[in-house]
Design an enzyme around this catalytic site. Structure first.
Site, PDB file in Angstrom:
ATOM      1  CD  GLN A  97      -1.935  -5.792   1.156  1.00  0.00           C
ATOM      2  OE1 GLN A  97      -0.848  -6.351   1.137  1.00  0.00           O
ATOM      3  NE2 GLN A  97      -2.340  -4.963   0.203  1.00  0.00           N
ATOM      4  CE1 TYR A 182       2.521 -11.974  -4.439  1.00  0.00           C
ATOM      5  CE2 TYR A 182       1.524  -9.829  -4.061  1.00  0.00           C
ATOM      6  CZ  TYR A 182       2.648 -10.618  -4.281  1.00  0.00           C
ATOM      7  OH  TYR A 182       3.892 -10.038  -4.357  1.00  0.00           O
ATOM      8  NE  ARG A 229      -3.032  -1.505  -2.957  1.00  0.00           N
ATOM      9  CZ  ARG A 229      -1.765  -1.325  -3.306  1.00  0.00           C
ATOM     10  NH1 ARG A 229      -0.931  -2.352  -3.355  1.00  0.00           N
ATOM     11  NH2 ARG A 229      -1.314  -0.119  -3.609  1.00  0.00           N
ATOM     12  N   GLY A 315       3.331   4.824  -2.269  1.00  0.00           N
ATOM     13  CA  GLY A 315       4.184   3.754  -1.805  1.00  0.00           C
ATOM     14  C   GLY A 315       5.610   4.207  -1.608  1.00  0.00           C
ATOM     15  NE  ARG A 316       7.943   3.662  -6.918  1.00  0.00           N
ATOM     16  CZ  ARG A 316       8.135   4.117  -8.154  1.00  0.00           C
ATOM     17  NH1 ARG A 316       9.363   4.157  -8.666  1.00  0.00           N
ATOM     18  NH2 ARG A 316       7.118   4.546  -8.875  1.00  0.00           N
TER      19      ARG A 316
END
Length: 361
Positions: A97, A182, A229, A315-316
């Site tokens: 990424q 971002y 993404r 994710g987590r």
């Protein structure tokens, strides 16, 4: 009925199942160079159909956090090769990424690495609310320098060069990070992007940077191993998108013409928009749903069976469950991560989470 444990082809990528490891910054690339522990960490999780790395900066100015990895030096490429080799040896598929943090950063971060006090850059000189951890401790975010038209073109070229380096490092593809506040997301945002030239103003102008970055990456390494993404209206990084439905309708339609490997959608901002994007996008859709409660995350698998997505990302749960796919397939309750060890530190809370078999040995 398709299940999440069946393979799927995404462009040039063959995913052995539809459970994707989402990108997660872990701040363990000391000196911006990937470590042997990172090779262990990713290879442990190679059971995912697709492993997406943490955000990797394409340039020194694109780094917004301490101890995040880059793809702009030969040493970084060589170190990433150890990571990709380890994942491939474990039978996995891994993409890099590429993430430019834009205005989320601080001059002290590149300065500590010997790059000089580089001021973060953004579409406009608009300071984001919040702070960031620096080598000197927490600091308020600063007013960024507004990118000139020439600097925008140079930044696009940096993404393409990082994508080429990713392939040289053995990655199977690249995910362009257009989400979570971002740089690409800042261009899409109506409060961070106040430009009046071809890169700002109307929704069509504000999507231009995201489209041109993705087009450049696809031209460099092939659209069939390029993903992106997006996170419509999720508000991270102090972003505001007053017209996000119009903006993302235009953006997804434009990106769809590029023939990308996949779209990775973060749903948290406006879940009601997901079916519209699903209908517009003709390629593979990876969905990261809006369910903050970890206990509900295994329920994501039904979204594949229902046709809402071609794959789902976690994710987590991948932090604490290197064998997450096996646990989900067996109906074993996943372990919960210790998030106090999520960012930085040593191997503890990083590569020492056991598999289900070891826990019960």
């Amino acid at each position: 009925m398709t299940t999440a444990f069946e393979p799927v082809t995404a462009g040039r990528l063959t995913l052995r199942n539809r459970v994707v490891m989402a990108p997660m910054t872990r701040n363990r690339a000391y000196g911006t160079v990937p470590t042997d522990d990172m090779a262990t960490y990713y290879s442990q999780r190679a059971g995912a159909g697709l492993v997406v790395t943490e955000g990797i900066q394409p340039s020194a100015i694109g780094q917004g956090y301490v101890d995040t990895p880059g793809l702009h030096t030969d040493d970084q490429v060589a170190a990433w090769r150890r990571v990709t080799d380890a994942v491939h040896a474990a039978g996995g598929t891994i993409v890099a990424q590429v993430m430019h943090t834009g205005r989320i950063g601080h001059p002290a971060i590149p300065e500590a690495l010997g790059h000089g006090p580089l001021t973060p850059v953004a579409p406009s000189a608009v300071q984001a609310a919040g702070h960031v951890h620096t080598p000197d401790g927490p600091q308020d975010l600063v007013v960024p320098d507004e990118l000139t038209a020439e600097e925008i073109r140079r930044t696009i070229a940096d993404f393409a060069a990082a994508a080429r380096r990713a392939v040289d490092a053995g990655f199977d593809g690249v995910e362009v990070h257009g989400a979570n506040g971002y740089l690409l997301h800042q261009f899409l945002s109506t409060n961070a992007n106040r430009r009046t030239d071809e890169w700002g103003g109307s929704p069509r102008n504000r999507i231009r940077f995201a489209v041109e970055v993705t087009r450049a990456v696809a031209a460099e390494i092939g659209a069939d191993r390029t993903g992106i993404r997006l996170s419509p209206a999720n508000g991270l990084g102090d972003t505001v998108e007053d017209d996000h439905r119009t903006t993302y309708s235009l953006l997804v339609r434009e990106l769809d013409t590029l023939g990308l490997a996949y779209l990775h959608l973060v749903e948290a901002g406006d879940p009601g928009l997901t079916p519209e994007i699903r209908a517009t996008w003709s390629g593979v859709l990876i969905l990261n749903p809006a369910d903050p409660d970890l206990a509900t995350h295994p329920d994501r698998l039904r979204l594949v069976a229902e046709g809402a997505a071609d794959a789902v990302s976690f994710g987590r749960l991948f932090i604490a469950n290197p064998d997450l796919v096996d646990r989900l397939a067996a109906g074993v309750a996943p372990a919960e991560p210790d998030l106090s060890k999520a960012y930085g530190g040593d191997r503890t809370g990083y590569v020492d989470y056991p598999t289900h078999e070891l826990q019960h040995a």
